[in-house]
Enzyme design. Structure first.
Site, PDB file in Angstrom:
ATOM      1  N   THR A  81       0.938  -1.099   0.117  1.00 41.18           N
ATOM      2  CA  THR A  81       0.245  -0.012   0.088  1.00 41.18           C
ATOM      3  C   THR A  81       0.886   1.053  -0.052  1.00 41.18           C
ATOM      4  OG1 THR A  81      -0.075  -0.089   2.338  1.00 41.18           O
ATOM      5  CG2 THR A  81      -2.030  -1.047   1.268  1.00 41.18           C
ATOM      6  N   ARG A 130     -13.484  -4.631  -1.685  1.00 45.70           N
ATOM      7  CA  ARG A 130     -13.578  -5.250  -0.446  1.00 45.70           C
ATOM      8  C   ARG A 130     -14.843  -4.490   0.630  1.00 45.70           C
ATOM      9  NH1 ARG A 130      -8.340  -4.928   2.825  1.00 45.70           N
ATOM     10  NH2 ARG A 130      -7.442  -6.651   1.402  1.00 45.70           N
TER      11      ARG A 130
END
Ligand code: ADE
Length: 344
Positions: free
Chosen positions: A164, A224
């Site tokens: 990330t 998600r």
């Protein structure tokens, strides 16, 4: 107890039913994978070409905010090339020996997926360089003057790294992803809606089109989150004995979860409110924001900030974060007057 360095399961922080559902929902073929078209096109060519030559796919790096499908892509590639995937993560590999054991237990053609690869420590990273470049593992035997080094040959494997925080990856490591680095972007609301409808079909959830639109709009452009909200709305509808999920059930369930029309949750609003109310809209450093909220600065930067930046609610400046007019308006606060010197 430390995390086991290797597993074949899903990502971290998930247990029981949700984990199984996520496995069911994961697309296994390119035509099931919605969005990220450029990444998809480039990867499918790269994979097909390697397959045709009978070679291992070169090492790949996926980066971007959490929940956009980095792990999903790694599983999909494993399925596409019919190669087993071994899953681990940067923080789970604590010692050089952990990595050595993972690498020496790979078989020809395996995929090794390292999540949060930016969290590998430097010593371990250095063991990875020759392993990635020339499939060799340098092992030091013994200590002190009698120490000697031997070189082990490793099987052909594909390393897929995910992060990330690409900026935290050292450039020697980054440059060893010879297949390329691929950035995953936030999804459009239409793509998210397609993902929701696909998941609903797999899970046999009856949902009408308008309800799917509302969930999509509040899913932070993130698959998600979309799948999680769909499951929570389904729970609510089930308890209400609703035959089909409509706007009514959806709005009520999301209201109970305190998810607003842009998908912001309490914690996102607290971050904005801290910048606005405590620090006059900023600029204020990330560590100061984190301290004011008793939160970890990395979590704010990795988990919450990307979507707030995407919405244009905060800006990164050299002196820290500032809240934009959009953020003030979203929280129902009056934006500060613009610098009006030019009117004087
Ligand atoms: N689930 C998670 N990511 C997905 C995607 N990109 N397409 C379809 N389903 C998904």
């Amino acid at each position: 107890m430390s995390t086991p360095p290797l597993s074949s399961a899903t990502g971290p922080n998930q247990q029981g039913e949700d984990k199984n559902l996520d496995l069911t929902l994961r697309p296994r073929r390119w035509d099931e994978y919605i969005g990220q078209n450029t990444v998809k096109q480039n990867l499918s060519i790269l994979i097909q070409a390697a397959k045709e030559r009978g070679e291992c796919v070169e090492h790949l790096l996926f980066y971007g905010p959490p929940g956009l499908g980095k792990t999903t892509l790694a599983y999909l590639i494993s399925h596409e090339i019919g190669a087993p995937i071994k899953i681990t993560s940067g923080p789970a590999i604590e010692r050089v020996g952990d990595l050595a054991s993972i690498l020496t237990n790979l078989s020809n053609g395996d995929i090794l997926f390292i999540d949060e690869i930016h969290r590998l420590n430097k010593l371990i990273e250095e063991v990875l360089y020759p392993a990635m470049e020339s499939r060799t593992l340098d092992v030091v035997l013994g200590k002190g003057p009698s120490a000697r080094s031997i070189q082990l040959e490793l099987p052909a494997f594909t390393l897929i790294g995910a992060t990330t925080r690409i900026s935290l990856l050292s450039s020697p490591l980054r440059s060893r992803f010879s297949g390329g680095s691929f950035r995953l972007d936030f999804y459009s609301n239409q793509e998210i809606k397609k993902i929701i409808l696909r998941s609903a079909q797999i899970l046999r959830i009856k949902i009408n089109d308008d309800a799917a639109t509302i969930i999509a709009e509040r899913s932070r452009q993130t698959p998600r989150v979309a799948n999680r909200l769909l499951k929570r709305v389904r729970d609510y509808a089930q308890v209400q004995r609703a035959e089909i999920i409509t706007i009514n059930e959806t709005e009520r369930a999301l209201e109970m979860l305190k998810i607003d029309r842009l998908g912001l949750e309490n914690h996102d609003r607290q971050i904005l409110d801290t910048i606005i109310s405590k620090f006059n809209g900023g600029p204020v450093g990330i560590k100061t924001i984190a301290a004011a909220l008793s939160e970890d600065p990395d979590t704010i930067e990795e988990v919450y900030e990307p979507y707030l930046l995407q919405l244009g609610f905060i800006e990164r400046t050299p002196r820290g974060r500032t809240a934009t007019t959009g953020a003030f308006e979203h929280l129902g606060k009056n934006p500060p007057r613009q610098n009006q010197n030019h009117l004087l």
